[in-house]
Design a protein around this motif. Structure first.
Motif, mmCIF file in Angstrom:
data_model
loop_
_atom_site.group_PDB
_atom_site.id
_atom_site.type_symbol
_atom_site.label_atom_id
_atom_site.label_comp_id
_atom_site.label_asym_id
_atom_site.label_seq_id
_atom_site.Cartn_x
_atom_site.Cartn_y
_atom_site.Cartn_z
ATOM 1 N N THR A 291 0.844 -1.187 0.000
ATOM 2 C CA THR A 291 0.000 0.000 0.000
ATOM 3 C C THR A 291 0.882 1.241 0.000
ATOM 4 O OG1 THR A 291 -0.114 0.122 2.398
ATOM 5 C CG2 THR A 291 -1.796 -1.220 1.303
ATOM 6 N N PRO A 292 0.338 2.373 -0.391
ATOM 7 C CA PRO A 292 1.136 3.606 -0.411
ATOM 8 C C PRO A 292 1.748 3.961 0.943
ATOM 9 C CG PRO A 292 -0.883 3.911 -1.643
ATOM 10 C CD PRO A 292 -0.970 2.563 -0.979
ATOM 11 N N ILE A 293 1.034 3.717 2.037
ATOM 12 C CA ILE A 293 1.591 4.045 3.365
ATOM 13 C C ILE A 293 2.787 3.140 3.671
ATOM 14 C CG2 ILE A 293 0.014 2.586 4.699
ATOM 15 C CD1 ILE A 293 1.264 6.028 5.797
ATOM 16 N N HIS A 294 2.713 1.869 3.296
ATOM 17 C CA HIS A 294 3.845 0.961 3.531
ATOM 18 C C HIS A 294 5.035 1.359 2.679
ATOM 19 C CE1 HIS A 294 1.256 -2.547 5.286
ATOM 20 N NE2 HIS A 294 1.329 -1.497 6.063
ATOM 21 N N GLN A 295 4.790 1.787 1.449
ATOM 22 C CA GLN A 295 5.873 2.254 0.584
ATOM 23 C C GLN A 295 6.535 3.495 1.178
ATOM 24 O OE1 GLN A 295 3.842 2.740 -3.137
ATOM 25 N NE2 GLN A 295 4.278 0.648 -3.787
ATOM 26 N N LYS A 296 5.723 4.375 1.720
ATOM 27 C CA LYS A 296 6.250 5.596 2.333
ATOM 28 C C LYS A 296 7.136 5.262 3.534
ATOM 29 C CE LYS A 296 4.181 9.955 2.318
ATOM 30 N NZ LYS A 296 3.061 10.831 2.528
ATOM 31 N N ILE A 297 6.692 4.300 4.341
ATOM 32 C CA ILE A 297 7.468 3.880 5.510
ATOM 33 C C ILE A 297 8.794 3.270 5.063
ATOM 34 C CG2 ILE A 297 7.573 2.245 7.442
ATOM 35 C CD1 ILE A 297 4.482 2.646 7.662
ATOM 36 N N ARG A 298 8.757 2.422 4.039
ATOM 37 C CA ARG A 298 9.974 1.765 3.561
ATOM 38 C C ARG A 298 10.972 2.735 2.934
ATOM 39 N NH1 ARG A 298 9.681 -3.903 3.730
ATOM 40 N NH2 ARG A 298 7.584 -4.722 3.981
ATOM 41 N N MET A 299 10.521 3.919 2.573
ATOM 42 C CA MET A 299 11.406 4.943 2.026
ATOM 43 C C MET A 299 11.890 5.918 3.102
ATOM 44 S SD MET A 299 11.696 4.077 -1.086
ATOM 45 C CE MET A 299 12.510 5.479 -1.786
ATOM 46 N N SER A 300 11.430 5.745 4.327
ATOM 47 C CA SER A 300 11.751 6.675 5.405
ATOM 48 C C SER A 300 13.173 6.479 5.936
ATOM 49 C CB SER A 300 10.763 6.515 6.562
ATOM 50 O OG SER A 300 10.999 5.303 7.249
ATOM 51 N N LEU A 301 13.682 7.503 6.565
ATOM 52 C CA LEU A 301 15.002 7.432 7.189
ATOM 53 C C LEU A 301 15.012 6.374 8.292
ATOM 54 C CD1 LEU A 301 17.880 8.429 7.585
ATOM 55 C CD2 LEU A 301 16.970 10.217 9.087
ATOM 56 N N GLU A 302 13.945 6.309 9.080
ATOM 57 C CA GLU A 302 13.880 5.332 10.170
ATOM 58 C C GLU A 302 13.999 3.905 9.632
ATOM 59 O OE1 GLU A 302 11.335 4.553 14.244
ATOM 60 O OE2 GLU A 302 10.378 5.640 12.607
ATOM 61 N N TYR A 303 13.351 3.613 8.514
ATOM 62 C CA TYR A 303 13.431 2.283 7.915
ATOM 63 C C TYR A 303 14.843 2.011 7.401
ATOM 64 C CZ TYR A 303 12.464 -1.796 5.085
ATOM 65 O OH TYR A 303 12.496 -3.062 4.548
ATOM 66 N N LYS A 304 15.445 3.006 6.751
ATOM 67 C CA LYS A 304 16.803 2.839 6.240
ATOM 68 C C LYS A 304 17.792 2.586 7.372
ATOM 69 C CE LYS A 304 15.947 5.476 2.089
ATOM 70 N NZ LYS A 304 16.188 6.669 1.315
ATOM 71 N N LEU A 305 17.607 3.271 8.497
ATOM 72 C CA LEU A 305 18.472 3.056 9.661
ATOM 73 C C LEU A 305 18.253 1.668 10.258
ATOM 74 C CD1 LEU A 305 18.244 6.570 11.339
ATOM 75 C CD2 LEU A 305 20.197 5.598 10.095
ATOM 76 N N TRP A 306 17.004 1.204 10.291
ATOM 77 C CA TRP A 306 16.688 -0.146 10.783
ATOM 78 C C TRP A 306 17.415 -1.183 9.930
ATOM 79 C CZ3 TRP A 306 14.268 -4.101 8.052
ATOM 80 C CH2 TRP A 306 14.009 -5.253 8.783
ATOM 81 N N ARG A 307 17.280 -1.044 8.616
ATOM 82 C CA ARG A 307 17.890 -1.978 7.671
ATOM 83 C C ARG A 307 19.417 -2.004 7.845
ATOM 84 N NH1 ARG A 307 19.495 -1.556 2.199
ATOM 85 N NH2 ARG A 307 18.958 -3.405 1.004
ATOM 86 N N GLU A 308 20.001 -0.843 7.914
ATOM 87 C CA GLU A 308 21.448 -0.738 8.090
ATOM 88 C C GLU A 308 21.888 -1.381 9.408
ATOM 89 O OE1 GLU A 308 24.274 3.047 8.553
ATOM 90 O OE2 GLU A 308 23.023 3.086 6.742
ATOM 91 N N SER A 309 21.130 -1.162 10.467
ATOM 92 C CA SER A 309 21.465 -1.743 11.779
ATOM 93 C C SER A 309 21.388 -3.262 11.753
ATOM 94 C CB SER A 309 20.526 -1.192 12.851
ATOM 95 O OG SER A 309 20.716 0.184 13.010
ATOM 96 N N VAL A 310 20.401 -3.801 11.052
ATOM 97 C CA VAL A 310 20.277 -5.264 10.933
ATOM 98 C C VAL A 310 21.490 -5.814 10.185
ATOM 99 C CG1 VAL A 310 18.923 -7.126 9.875
ATOM 100 C CG2 VAL A 310 17.757 -5.284 11.114
ATOM 101 N N PHE A 311 21.852 -5.189 9.063
ATOM 102 C CA PHE A 311 23.021 -5.638 8.297
ATOM 103 C C PHE A 311 24.291 -5.571 9.140
ATOM 104 C CE2 PHE A 311 21.056 -4.272 3.966
ATOM 105 C CZ PHE A 311 20.401 -5.487 3.861
ATOM 106 N N GLU A 312 24.485 -4.484 9.847
ATOM 107 C CA GLU A 312 25.693 -4.331 10.661
ATOM 108 C C GLU A 312 25.742 -5.375 11.770
ATOM 109 O OE1 GLU A 312 26.139 -0.280 11.962
ATOM 110 O OE2 GLU A 312 26.314 0.451 9.901
ATOM 111 N N ARG A 313 24.613 -5.578 12.445
ATOM 112 C CA ARG A 313 24.582 -6.575 13.521
ATOM 113 C C ARG A 313 24.951 -7.956 12.999
ATOM 114 N NH1 ARG A 313 19.006 -8.166 14.961
ATOM 115 N NH2 ARG A 313 19.422 -9.397 13.105
ATOM 116 N N ASP A 314 24.469 -8.280 11.785
ATOM 117 C CA ASP A 314 24.711 -9.603 11.199
ATOM 118 C C ASP A 314 25.985 -9.644 10.350
ATOM 119 O OD1 ASP A 314 22.356 -10.443 12.401
ATOM 120 O OD2 ASP A 314 21.143 -10.133 10.594
ATOM 121 N N ASN A 315 26.788 -8.587 10.439
ATOM 122 C CA ASN A 315 28.065 -8.512 9.722
ATOM 123 C C ASN A 315 27.888 -8.699 8.209
ATOM 124 O OD1 ASN A 315 30.836 -8.030 9.803
ATOM 125 N ND2 ASN A 315 31.308 -10.216 9.826
#
Length: 79
Positions: free
Chosen positions: A1-25
Motif C-alpha cells: 500500500t502507499p503508506i507501507h511504501q512511504k514507511i519503507r522509504m523513510s530514514l527510520e526504515y533505512k536506519l533499521w535496515r542498516e542496523s540489521v546488516f551491521e549486527r549480522d556482519n
C-alpha cells in the motif's frame, strides 16, 4: 500500500535496515552468503501484521535473496 511504501522509504526504515546488516556482519544468517548486493533485511514477524515491530532490530535478520525466498512470509505467503 502507499503508506507501507512511504514507511519503507523513510530514514527510520533505512536506519533499521542498516542496523540489521551491521549486527549480522553483512552476512546471510541462514547460509553464510556475504558477497553483498544480494542481501536483504527480512522482518521475522511480518511488516504488515506487526506494525509495532517494524523498527525493532531484533525483529530483523539479514538474508540473501535465495534464503529470503524460502521464508514463510516471502511475498505475503502468510495471508
Amino acid at each position: 500500500t502507499p503508506i507501507h511504501q512511504k514507511i519503507r522509504m523513510s530514514l527510520e526504515y533505512k536506519l533499521w535496515r542498516e542496523s540489521v546488516f551491521e549486527r549480522d556482519n553483512y552476512t546471510c544468517v541462514w547460509c553464510g552468503y556475504d558477497k553483498g548486493g544480494n542481501l536483504q533485511a527480512d522482518h521475522i514477524k511480518p511488516f504488515s501484521l506487526f506494525p509495532e515491530l517494524r523498527f525493532a532490530i531484533d525483529n530483523g535478520r539479514t538474508l540473501c535473496i535465495d534464503c529470503h525466498k524460502n521464508t514463510d512470509t516471502y511475498n505475503r505467503r502468510n495471508r
